[in-house]
Write a protein that holds these residues in place. Structure first.
Motif, PDB file in Angstrom:
ATOM      1  N   PRO A   6      84.684  90.348   2.484  1.00  0.00           N
ATOM      2  CA  PRO A   6      83.507  89.781   2.896  1.00  0.00           C
ATOM      3  C   PRO A   6      83.684  88.204   2.911  1.00  0.00           C
ATOM      4  O   PRO A   6      84.478  87.856   2.488  1.00  0.00           O
ATOM      5  CB  PRO A   6      82.540  90.093   1.559  1.00  0.00           C
ATOM      6  CG  PRO A   6      83.172  91.231   0.792  1.00  0.00           C
ATOM      7  CD  PRO A   6      84.467  91.086   1.393  1.00  0.00           C
ATOM      8  N   ASP A  90      80.244  84.687  -6.973  1.00  0.00           N
ATOM      9  CA  ASP A  90      79.934  85.415  -5.915  1.00  0.00           C
ATOM     10  C   ASP A  90      79.642  86.847  -6.273  1.00  0.00           C
ATOM     11  O   ASP A  90      78.981  87.705  -5.577  1.00  0.00           O
ATOM     12  CB  ASP A  90      80.835  85.311  -4.697  1.00  0.00           C
ATOM     13  CG  ASP A  90      80.726  83.907  -4.199  1.00  0.00           C
ATOM     14  OD1 ASP A  90      79.741  83.475  -3.723  1.00  0.00           O
ATOM     15  OD2 ASP A  90      81.817  83.411  -4.227  1.00  0.00           O
ATOM     16  N   LEU A  91      80.601  87.301  -6.960  1.00  0.00           N
ATOM     17  CA  LEU A  91      80.534  88.523  -7.638  1.00  0.00           C
ATOM     18  C   LEU A  91      80.974  88.578  -9.242  1.00  0.00           C
ATOM     19  O   LEU A  91      81.951  88.082  -9.527  1.00  0.00           O
ATOM     20  CB  LEU A  91      81.897  89.240  -6.983  1.00  0.00           C
ATOM     21  CG  LEU A  91      82.141  90.656  -7.351  1.00  0.00           C
ATOM     22  CD1 LEU A  91      80.928  91.787  -7.155  1.00  0.00           C
ATOM     23  CD2 LEU A  91      83.371  91.467  -6.496  1.00  0.00           C
ATOM     24  N   THR A 117      76.581  89.134  -6.603  1.00  0.00           N
ATOM     25  CA  THR A 117      76.671  90.496  -6.625  1.00  0.00           C
ATOM     26  C   THR A 117      77.031  91.031  -8.038  1.00  0.00           C
ATOM     27  O   THR A 117      77.957  90.321  -8.651  1.00  0.00           O
ATOM     28  CB  THR A 117      77.375  91.204  -5.497  1.00  0.00           C
ATOM     29  OG1 THR A 117      76.880  90.464  -4.333  1.00  0.00           O
ATOM     30  CG2 THR A 117      77.544  92.655  -5.497  1.00  0.00           C
ATOM     31  N   GLN A 178      73.234  96.005   1.814  1.00  0.00           N
ATOM     32  CA  GLN A 178      73.892  95.037   2.067  1.00  0.00           C
ATOM     33  C   GLN A 178      74.726  94.806   0.666  1.00  0.00           C
ATOM     34  O   GLN A 178      76.079  94.523   1.115  1.00  0.00           O
ATOM     35  CB  GLN A 178      73.038  93.657   2.177  1.00  0.00           C
ATOM     36  CG  GLN A 178      72.263  93.540   3.345  1.00  0.00           C
ATOM     37  CD  GLN A 178      73.295  93.714   4.697  1.00  0.00           C
ATOM     38  OE1 GLN A 178      74.481  93.042   4.444  1.00  0.00           O
ATOM     39  NE2 GLN A 178      72.946  94.503   5.563  1.00  0.00           N
ATOM     40  N   THR A 179      74.436  95.132  -0.451  1.00  0.00           N
ATOM     41  CA  THR A 179      75.453  95.067  -1.575  1.00  0.00           C
ATOM     42  C   THR A 179      76.327  96.219  -1.346  1.00  0.00           C
ATOM     43  O   THR A 179      77.692  95.921  -1.828  1.00  0.00           O
ATOM     44  CB  THR A 179      74.561  95.282  -2.854  1.00  0.00           C
ATOM     45  OG1 THR A 179      73.740  94.114  -2.726  1.00  0.00           O
ATOM     46  CG2 THR A 179      75.539  95.332  -4.135  1.00  0.00           C
ATOM     47  N   PHE A 182      79.027  94.941   1.109  1.00  0.00           N
ATOM     48  CA  PHE A 182      79.943  94.078   0.399  1.00  0.00           C
ATOM     49  C   PHE A 182      80.884  94.550  -0.468  1.00  0.00           C
ATOM     50  O   PHE A 182      81.930  94.290  -0.109  1.00  0.00           O
ATOM     51  CB  PHE A 182      78.805  92.912  -0.316  1.00  0.00           C
ATOM     52  CG  PHE A 182      79.623  91.840  -1.010  1.00  0.00           C
ATOM     53  CD1 PHE A 182      79.561  90.781  -0.688  1.00  0.00           C
ATOM     54  CD2 PHE A 182      79.981  92.100  -2.308  1.00  0.00           C
ATOM     55  CE1 PHE A 182      80.067  89.523  -1.288  1.00  0.00           C
ATOM     56  CE2 PHE A 182      80.760  91.152  -3.311  1.00  0.00           C
ATOM     57  CZ  PHE A 182      80.902  89.815  -2.504  1.00  0.00           C
ATOM     58  N   ARG A 185      83.787  96.390   1.616  1.00  0.00           N
ATOM     59  CA  ARG A 185      84.556  95.521   1.982  1.00  0.00           C
ATOM     60  C   ARG A 185      85.492  94.827   0.954  1.00  0.00           C
ATOM     61  O   ARG A 185      86.823  94.782   1.097  1.00  0.00           O
ATOM     62  CB  ARG A 185      84.088  94.663   3.001  1.00  0.00           C
ATOM     63  CG  ARG A 185      83.349  95.078   4.090  1.00  0.00           C
ATOM     64  CD  ARG A 185      82.740  93.786   4.910  1.00  0.00           C
ATOM     65  NE  ARG A 185      84.066  92.884   5.396  1.00  0.00           N
ATOM     66  CZ  ARG A 185      83.773  91.872   6.391  1.00  0.00           C
ATOM     67  NH1 ARG A 185      82.293  91.656   6.785  1.00  0.00           N
ATOM     68  NH2 ARG A 185      84.530  91.355   6.665  1.00  0.00           N
TER      69      ARG A 185
END
Lengths: 313, 313
Positions: A6, A90-91, A117, A178-179, A182, A185
């Motif tokens: 992503p 971000d994650l 996320t 969307q999650t 994400f 990917r």
């Protein structure tokens, strides 16, 4: 082919937080460092005992092959508290044993930046998926890379663990598309083939393909342990070695997984026992075609399964 | 360390007859050609169909590495009848499916030279050992190299199959000591570690360490085959792959083995099911220590087993 990371993770400002960098979490860190285009920070959150020391040591000692600069470290920073670790994340990937996840989720929700996320890699989704959705809403989707190992801990972590592996994502369809894209990917960039199913489907199917074989392997080895193992211990050939490998897995972890998924497992066990009863009856029949029929069914079913290739480590 | 071949087999006049050169018998032939000091003849006895053609082709085509002379062939001669094959034989090795062995034994006794040692490699001894002793007396001792494979046929044969493997010999103590010494040196020269036990002990122990795991692997795969395999087939990770590998074995062969050893297997199955019942009850208990106790037992029992190392092929 692997998908690209992503965009937000391909930035040098990217920040990925791995809570519990053991075999799985540690392998995510190592694999990420091999992904073309990843130049972000990897934060790990550890408990300060045992495994934690090993990771802390690795943090400062382990450098990427052929590199010497300070920036080339496997892990950018090592935390024992969530707050500073997840700042700007971000994650967040929770890679701790399943029964610790609810408590970690509860602690996370108080500290989580709004863009982050969240995922976890538990082998049973059940209550974890319900809680994740309740706390994090559409920012949460569960992950389950099908790459267990009977080994434990960061020392067993390998950059290649996810190559050609399958990873199940468990979206609910309630605004988490969307999650899901994400995470698809993310795992794909590490080498995984992605499968999507609901948390409920995941638990029902994994009971059959993973949790029941573990239960049977443990039960079989417990049976052998009651059967004069001293007389048997040199009789293990390759068949026994492979059949029982998963019974070398951590009992504490598998106790959690089996108990968490016990509703499905209990039902599957009774279906499995019906097959076993038939087989036992067939064994005592004079007509060999009944026994042969069950063995042929078993062999044919296995031929339908597509397993990931064995990779050199 | 491997022992040296028996003196009689180290002579260029040595003659070894392999009846049924499939995966196992073919591997014995290939392994023998790698043993220092073996310069004897290897006769194979085949049926003239299918597998036979492959072996005949191998007989004339396959030469030892780096050698071109006619004498360097893997197999010295290929027969479809016992009489000329066993003429002057020092050792006859029967490597056919278990249920064909009694008939072969009966045909052999009419043609066997007086000095010939006889063995077979059946996975269950039972009636075969009784018949072998009755027909060949002290010249017969059973062998069981613990090196099965889910593969079949001569095309899967490997010279390295017996390296670091275990081979069980089943003497009865009734005058067959010399035969046992002979076979011990034979299998040891191929790379095996030797274990001795009576045919009865062999069947009782192998029921637990080999036949029950095969039965469980087939039963488990038959269960999966009844459980919507299309939805499950991409969920097989390394655990499922290894746990179920032996269910890919030849159902006809394993039907024979399981039926032949059904008395021990039936008793072991009921003990296994008692463990499974306990595990199922423990799964539904609120107290996790009972379930954990069984898993710990299983893991501890496996740690007692010593498996042969994985060799590169």
């Amino acid at each position: 082919m692997a998908e690209a990371l992503p965009a937000v993770l391909a930035s040098p400002a990217a920040r990925i937080v791995i809570i519990g960098p053991g075999l799985m979490g540690g392998s995510v860190a190592k694999a990420l460092r091999t992904v073309a285009g990843f130049a972000g920070r990897i934060h790990v959150v550890i408990k300060s005992d045992g495994e934690g020391r090993a990771v802390q040591k690795a943090t400062y000692a382990e450098r990427l092959p052929g590199q010497k600069s300070r920036k080339s470290k496997l892990v950018s920073a090592c935390f024992s508290q969530l707050g500073p670790a997840v700042d700007g994340a971000d994650l967040v990937l929770v890679a701790t044993p399943p029964q610790t996840i609810p408590e970690i989720f509860q602690a996370l929700i108080e500290q989580l930046p709004p863009q982050t996320t969240v995922t976890e890699i538990a082998s049973v989704k059940g209550e974890i998926a319900v809680l994740g959705k309740a706390l994090f809403g559409q920012r949460y989707v569960g992950s389950h890379p099908l790459v267990g190992s009977e080994q434990q801990g960061f020392h067993g972590a390998k950059a290649t663990l996810f190559r050609a592996a399958r990873c199940v994502l468990t979206p609910t369809g309630k605004g988490d598309d969307q999650t899901c894209v994400f995470l698809r990917r993310f795992w794909s960039a590490l080498g995984c083939e992605i499968l999507e199913m609901s948390p409920e489907e995941h638990d029902a199917r994994l009971a059959k393909t993973s949790h029941l074989p573990h239960l049977l392997a443990y039960a079989y080895m417990a049976f052998l342990g009651q059967s004069d193992p001293a007389a048997l211990q040199f009789l293990g050939g390759g068949g026994l070695r492979d059949f029982s490998r998963i019974a070398a897995s951590d009992p504490a972890l598998w106790r959690e997984i089996l108990q968490e998924n016990r509703r499905h497992l209990h039902a599957d066990l009774s279906r499995f026992r019906a097959v076993l009863d038939n087989l036992d009856h067939a064994l005592m029949e004079e007509d060999p075609s009944i026994l042969q029929g069950i063995l042929v069914q078993g062999q044919a079913a296995r031929a339908q399964f597509q397993f990931p290739p064995l990779l050199k480590s």
